[in-house]
Design a protein around this motif. Structure first.
Motif, PDB file in Angstrom:
ATOM      1  N   ASN A  93      44.874   0.164 -13.194  1.00 32.47           N
ATOM      2  CA  ASN A  93      44.671  -0.228 -14.586  1.00 32.47           C
ATOM      3  C   ASN A  93      45.736   0.402 -15.468  1.00 32.47           C
ATOM      4  OD1 ASN A  93      42.363  -1.691 -13.962  1.00 32.47           O
ATOM      5  ND2 ASN A  93      40.991   0.050 -14.310  1.00 32.47           N
ATOM      6  N   GLY A  94      46.294  -0.401 -16.385  1.00 29.04           N
ATOM      7  CA  GLY A  94      47.333   0.104 -17.276  1.00 29.04           C
ATOM      8  C   GLY A  94      48.737  -0.043 -16.730  1.00 29.04           C
ATOM      9  N   SER A  95      48.868  -0.647 -15.543  1.00 30.54           N
ATOM     10  CA  SER A  95      50.201  -0.783 -14.952  1.00 30.54           C
ATOM     11  C   SER A  95      50.956  -1.993 -15.488  1.00 30.54           C
ATOM     12  CB  SER A  95      50.090  -0.868 -13.426  1.00 30.54           C
ATOM     13  OG  SER A  95      49.300  -1.980 -13.043  1.00 30.54           O
ATOM     14  N   GLY A  96      50.275  -2.869 -16.234  1.00 26.42           N
ATOM     15  CA  GLY A  96      50.970  -3.992 -16.854  1.00 26.42           C
ATOM     16  C   GLY A  96      50.753  -5.325 -16.192  1.00 26.42           C
ATOM     17  N   LEU A 134      47.589 -19.271 -13.478  1.00 30.60           N
ATOM     18  CA  LEU A 134      47.706 -17.844 -13.774  1.00 30.60           C
ATOM     19  C   LEU A 134      46.293 -17.300 -13.932  1.00 30.60           C
ATOM     20  CD1 LEU A 134      50.679 -18.576 -14.283  1.00 30.60           C
ATOM     21  CD2 LEU A 134      50.652 -17.038 -16.257  1.00 30.60           C
ATOM     22  N   LEU A 135      45.885 -16.430 -13.023  1.00 34.95           N
ATOM     23  CA  LEU A 135      44.508 -15.937 -13.003  1.00 34.95           C
ATOM     24  C   LEU A 135      44.513 -14.425 -13.142  1.00 34.95           C
ATOM     25  CD1 LEU A 135      43.195 -18.067  -9.975  1.00 34.95           C
ATOM     26  CD2 LEU A 135      43.255 -18.689 -12.393  1.00 34.95           C
ATOM     27  N   ASP A 136      43.800 -13.930 -14.168  1.00 31.98           N
ATOM     28  CA  ASP A 136      43.708 -12.495 -14.428  1.00 31.98           C
ATOM     29  C   ASP A 136      42.339 -12.001 -13.978  1.00 31.98           C
ATOM     30  OD1 ASP A 136      44.021  -9.934 -15.289  1.00 31.98           O
ATOM     31  OD2 ASP A 136      44.577 -10.445 -17.349  1.00 31.98           O
ATOM     32  N   GLU A 137      42.309 -11.226 -12.896  1.00 34.87           N
ATOM     33  CA  GLU A 137      41.083 -10.687 -12.305  1.00 34.87           C
ATOM     34  C   GLU A 137      40.025 -11.781 -12.108  1.00 34.87           C
ATOM     35  OE1 GLU A 137      40.997  -7.857 -11.079  1.00 34.87           O
ATOM     36  OE2 GLU A 137      42.542  -6.705 -12.088  1.00 34.87           O
ATOM     37  N   PRO A 138      40.310 -12.779 -11.286  1.00 35.72           N
ATOM     38  CA  PRO A 138      39.374 -13.904 -11.121  1.00 35.72           C
ATOM     39  C   PRO A 138      38.066 -13.532 -10.435  1.00 35.72           C
ATOM     40  CG  PRO A 138      41.149 -14.068  -9.527  1.00 35.72           C
ATOM     41  CD  PRO A 138      41.514 -12.942 -10.447  1.00 35.72           C
ATOM     42  N   SER A 177      46.625 -11.730 -11.021  1.00 38.19           N
ATOM     43  CA  SER A 177      46.584 -10.301 -11.305  1.00 38.19           C
ATOM     44  C   SER A 177      45.260  -9.758 -10.783  1.00 38.19           C
ATOM     45  CB  SER A 177      46.697 -10.062 -12.812  1.00 38.19           C
ATOM     46  OG  SER A 177      46.240  -8.775 -13.152  1.00 38.19           O
ATOM     47  N   SER A 178      45.320  -8.814  -9.838  1.00 37.25           N
ATOM     48  CA  SER A 178      44.079  -8.324  -9.243  1.00 37.25           C
ATOM     49  C   SER A 178      44.300  -7.002  -8.516  1.00 37.25           C
ATOM     50  CB  SER A 178      43.520  -9.370  -8.263  1.00 37.25           C
ATOM     51  OG  SER A 178      42.342  -8.912  -7.651  1.00 37.25           O
ATOM     52  N   HIS A 179      43.231  -6.206  -8.460  1.00 38.14           N
ATOM     53  CA  HIS A 179      43.248  -5.032  -7.595  1.00 38.14           C
ATOM     54  C   HIS A 179      42.151  -5.150  -6.533  1.00 38.14           C
ATOM     55  CE1 HIS A 179      40.517  -3.976 -10.997  1.00 38.14           C
ATOM     56  NE2 HIS A 179      39.745  -3.574 -10.005  1.00 38.14           N
ATOM     57  N   ASP A 180      41.596  -6.367  -6.399  1.00 38.76           N
ATOM     58  CA  ASP A 180      40.546  -6.629  -5.410  1.00 38.76           C
ATOM     59  C   ASP A 180      41.185  -6.775  -4.022  1.00 38.76           C
ATOM     60  OD1 ASP A 180      38.505  -7.729  -3.807  1.00 38.76           O
ATOM     61  OD2 ASP A 180      37.558  -8.673  -5.536  1.00 38.76           O
ATOM     62  N   PRO A 181      40.784  -5.957  -3.041  1.00 38.80           N
ATOM     63  CA  PRO A 181      41.395  -6.051  -1.703  1.00 38.80           C
ATOM     64  C   PRO A 181      41.161  -7.400  -1.031  1.00 38.80           C
ATOM     65  CG  PRO A 181      39.479  -4.586  -1.700  1.00 38.80           C
ATOM     66  CD  PRO A 181      39.793  -4.882  -3.120  1.00 38.80           C
ATOM     67  N   ARG A 182      40.104  -8.105  -1.415  1.00 32.54           N
ATOM     68  CA  ARG A 182      39.836  -9.420  -0.813  1.00 32.54           C
ATOM     69  C   ARG A 182      40.835 -10.462  -1.304  1.00 32.54           C
ATOM     70  NH1 ARG A 182      33.686  -8.925  -2.700  1.00 32.54           N
ATOM     71  NH2 ARG A 182      34.899  -8.142  -4.464  1.00 32.54           N
ATOM     72  N   ALA A 221      46.871 -12.975   0.024  1.00 26.73           N
ATOM     73  CA  ALA A 221      48.137 -13.127  -0.684  1.00 26.73           C
ATOM     74  C   ALA A 221      49.282 -13.387   0.284  1.00 26.73           C
ATOM     75  CB  ALA A 221      48.421 -11.876  -1.509  1.00 26.73           C
ATOM     76  N   ASP A 222      50.156 -14.306  -0.112  1.00 24.08           N
ATOM     77  CA  ASP A 222      51.401 -14.520   0.627  1.00 24.08           C
ATOM     78  C   ASP A 222      52.459 -13.523   0.179  1.00 24.08           C
ATOM     79  OD1 ASP A 222      50.662 -16.999   2.107  1.00 24.08           O
ATOM     80  OD2 ASP A 222      50.452 -17.790   0.068  1.00 24.08           O
ATOM     81  N   GLN A 223      52.308 -13.008  -1.026  1.00 22.36           N
ATOM     82  CA  GLN A 223      53.254 -12.038  -1.570  1.00 22.36           C
ATOM     83  C   GLN A 223      52.490 -11.098  -2.503  1.00 22.36           C
ATOM     84  OE1 GLN A 223      57.400 -11.952  -4.210  1.00 22.36           O
ATOM     85  NE2 GLN A 223      56.090 -13.748  -4.275  1.00 22.36           N
ATOM     86  N   VAL A 224      52.636  -9.799  -2.284  1.00 22.31           N
ATOM     87  CA  VAL A 224      52.012  -8.784  -3.139  1.00 22.31           C
ATOM     88  C   VAL A 224      53.117  -8.040  -3.867  1.00 22.31           C
ATOM     89  CG1 VAL A 224      50.588  -6.715  -3.240  1.00 22.31           C
ATOM     90  CG2 VAL A 224      50.028  -8.537  -1.612  1.00 22.31           C
ATOM     91  N   VAL A 225      53.039  -8.061  -5.202  1.00 22.21           N
ATOM     92  CA  VAL A 225      54.034  -7.382  -6.032  1.00 22.21           C
ATOM     93  C   VAL A 225      53.392  -6.127  -6.601  1.00 22.21           C
ATOM     94  CG1 VAL A 225      55.564  -7.578  -8.022  1.00 22.21           C
ATOM     95  CG2 VAL A 225      55.054  -9.612  -6.617  1.00 22.21           C
ATOM     96  N   GLN A 226      53.916  -4.979  -6.202  1.00 28.72           N
ATOM     97  CA  GLN A 226      53.354  -3.709  -6.659  1.00 28.72           C
ATOM     98  C   GLN A 226      53.913  -3.340  -8.032  1.00 28.72           C
ATOM     99  OE1 GLN A 226      51.014  -1.851  -5.339  1.00 28.72           O
ATOM    100  NE2 GLN A 226      50.761  -2.909  -3.378  1.00 28.72           N
ATOM    101  N   LEU A 227      53.031  -2.921  -8.938  1.00 24.53           N
ATOM    102  CA  LEU A 227      53.434  -2.456 -10.261  1.00 24.53           C
ATOM    103  C   LEU A 227      53.164  -0.960 -10.342  1.00 24.53           C
ATOM    104  CD1 LEU A 227      52.652  -5.607 -10.656  1.00 24.53           C
ATOM    105  CD2 LEU A 227      52.634  -5.025 -13.072  1.00 24.53           C
TER     106      LEU A 227
END
Length: 519
Positions: free
Chosen positions: A364-367, A470-474, A503-508, A513-519
């Protein structure tokens, strides 16, 4: 010197200008009828007393004048009700359009203030238009005309009335300066209390789970007491000032009435002049008394309206020049966004292509949410560095972290973004939205659970025929079974060739994901 009429209101709301013209016409007609009524009553009474004769033509004329005044009052109220509602709606619409041009992060931080201002705050503009403006126009029309009529029938009484009139406006100015400060303080406290209550309701499940439901009680009680103190100070000032204005006006009328009575006893004036003067004198002060009484009723609304005017007059900060529209995919190069908490994200680069699921992951807070807003072109250019290529807004369907729900039914909210009913029916079944379309939903989502609200928002976004999602924490507020259902649905959407940026931090979600972008 400031104008008694709020020029910014007249400029921002065309309906307010129409209301001003129509009120002026109605007030002019009412003033003429009031003077005619006074002359008819005085003449008829004087003839009856002095000659013991009833002039029926005067009685019939008086009845006609009274009926005409009732008709004017009825029409004026109808005009006022219609034009006032339109003016408030125009102010709200102008404010919402102005908020579209501002940084959505700032709007979110000030949401409690704007929620209070645009709802109950602007409702206070109605008393300003329906009470204060007519009283002000009456002061400009009725008072001079009544004073001129009084001068025609009895010059000494007119001179005495003219000498006492300035006392009332002078006292009103002193009251107005003090009242504005108290009202501004009350609006700020109300916004703070609204913000705290909103945060408490949103965080209630978490507080209940942690067993700390009693912790916010003392802070809420303290804020409530501050709100009570601020409100009572405004009410106390309103009652005291209204009493003072009424006392001054009543004393002024009494002075003129006593002066007329003494001169009638001495035989220095005719009975006709005395009766008409006695009837007219209250009409000289009546508009001034109404201005003082209606000022307090309108000051709350005009304080809120001033905030709206400042918002409307402020320049927009959004033009999206850092985004190149028309691309079939999303390309972000070296994106950095400045905000109150620093620069987040910093140096972000990635490419989201059709048929693949790209997930922005980080604490949280990473943008993460800020990056989605940047892709939409909704951030101030001055806060953004880097470059973005993305589809046009018409080709993007966006699910915010806090989806908006309006008062109405579930069906109304499903088609809120423009999706076809047939499409929303299919997407509702896909996400497991099993509530009737006719079920009532109140503003903010009251009436349905948080999980149902999230599924409703997902259904209406997925129903849009947009190549980019574009889905924010779906997965917020969804049960594990529904999350599994959603992940399968998102994979099918990607296979259809859609661009999915999540945008998600849910491990499921990370697992598909085909691509995970770390912030």
């Amino acid at each position: 010197m400031a104008s008694p009429l709020n020029q910014r209101l007249l400029a921002a709301a065309p309906a307010a200008r129409r209301h001003l013209v129509l009120t002026g016409i109605a007030q002019a007609a009412d003033t003429v009828l009031t003077v005619a009524r006074a002359a008819l009553i005085g003449t008829a009474a004087a003839v009856l007393i002095e000659q013991d004769v009833i002039r029926w033509e005067l009685v019939y004329a008086l009845a006609g004048v009274v009926l005409a005044q009732a008709g004017v009052a009825f029409v004026a109220r109808r005009w006022a009700s219609k034009s006032t509602g339109e003016a408030v709606d125009e102010l709200r619409l102008a404010a919402l359009k102005a908020l579209e041009r501002r940084d959505p992060r700032q709007v979110e931080e000030d949401s409690a203030m704007w929620r209070t201002t645009l709802t109950s705050g602007l409702e206070g503009v109605r008393p300003y238009l329906t009470e204060y403006v007519p009283a002000l126009i009456a002061t400009c029309l009725a008072t001079p005309i009544a004073l001129a009529t009084l001068l025609y029938y009895d010059a000494p009484s007119a001179i005495l009335a003219a000498a006492t009139i300035p006392l009332i406006p002078l006292f009103m100015v002193l009251i107005g300066v003090l009242t504005r400060t108290h009202t501004q303080r009350r609006l700020e406290v109300t916004s703070t209390l609204s913000d705290q209550l909103s945060d408490l309701m949103l965080g209630a499940p978490t507080l209940r789970a942690l067993g700390v439901t009693k912790a916010p009680v003392s802070q809420l009680r303290k804020t409530g007491e501050t709100h009570e103190t601020a409100t009572m100070s405004v009410l106390r000032l309103a009652f005291l000032s209204s009493f003072a204005l009424e006392f001054l006006a009543t004393l002024s009328v009494a002075l003129v009435a006593v002066w007329i009575g003494l001169r009638l006893v001495e035989g220095d004036m005719t009975l006709l002049s005395g009766l008409v003067a006695l009837i007219i004198v209250p009409e000289v002060y009546a508009p001034l008394r109404k201005v003082g009484a209606s000022f307090h009723a309108s000051v709350d609304g005009m304080t809120a309206a001033e905030q709206v005017f400042d918002l409307i007059d402020s320049p927009g900060t959004l033009d999206g020049s850092y985004v190149s529209s028309g691309s079939a995919e999303i390309r972000v190069q070296d994106l950095s966004v400045r905000g109150r908490d620093g620069v987040t994200p910093t140096g972000l680069s990635f490419t989201a292509i059709p048929g693949r699921i790209t997930v922005l992951h980080g604490p949280n807070g990473s943008g993460k949410s800020t990056a989605l807003l940047a892709v939409l072109g909704l951030l101030p250019d001055s806060a953004v560095s880097g470059h973005i290529e993305a589809p046009s807004l018409s080709d993007i369907a966006y699910l915010p972290a806090h989806p908006a729900l309006v008062g109405g039914t579930v069906g109304d909210n499903l088609v809120l973004l423009g999706a076809l009913p047939t499409a929303t029916t299919h997407s509702s079944a896909e996400v497991g939205l099993d509530i009737p379309l006719t079920q009532a939903v109140h503003s903010g989502g009251a009436g349905i659970s948080a999980g149902q609200a999230q599924r409703l928002a997902l259904a209406r976004v997925l129903a849009l025929d947009a190549p980019c999602l574009l889905l924010d924490e779906p997965t917020a507020h969804l049960s594990p079974e529904l999350v599994i259902r959603l992940t399968e649905l998102l994979q099918r959407e990607a296979q259809r060739g859609r661009v999915l940026l999540i945008s998600s931090h849910d491990p499921r979600i990370l697992a598909i994901a085909d691509q995970v972008v770390q912030l």
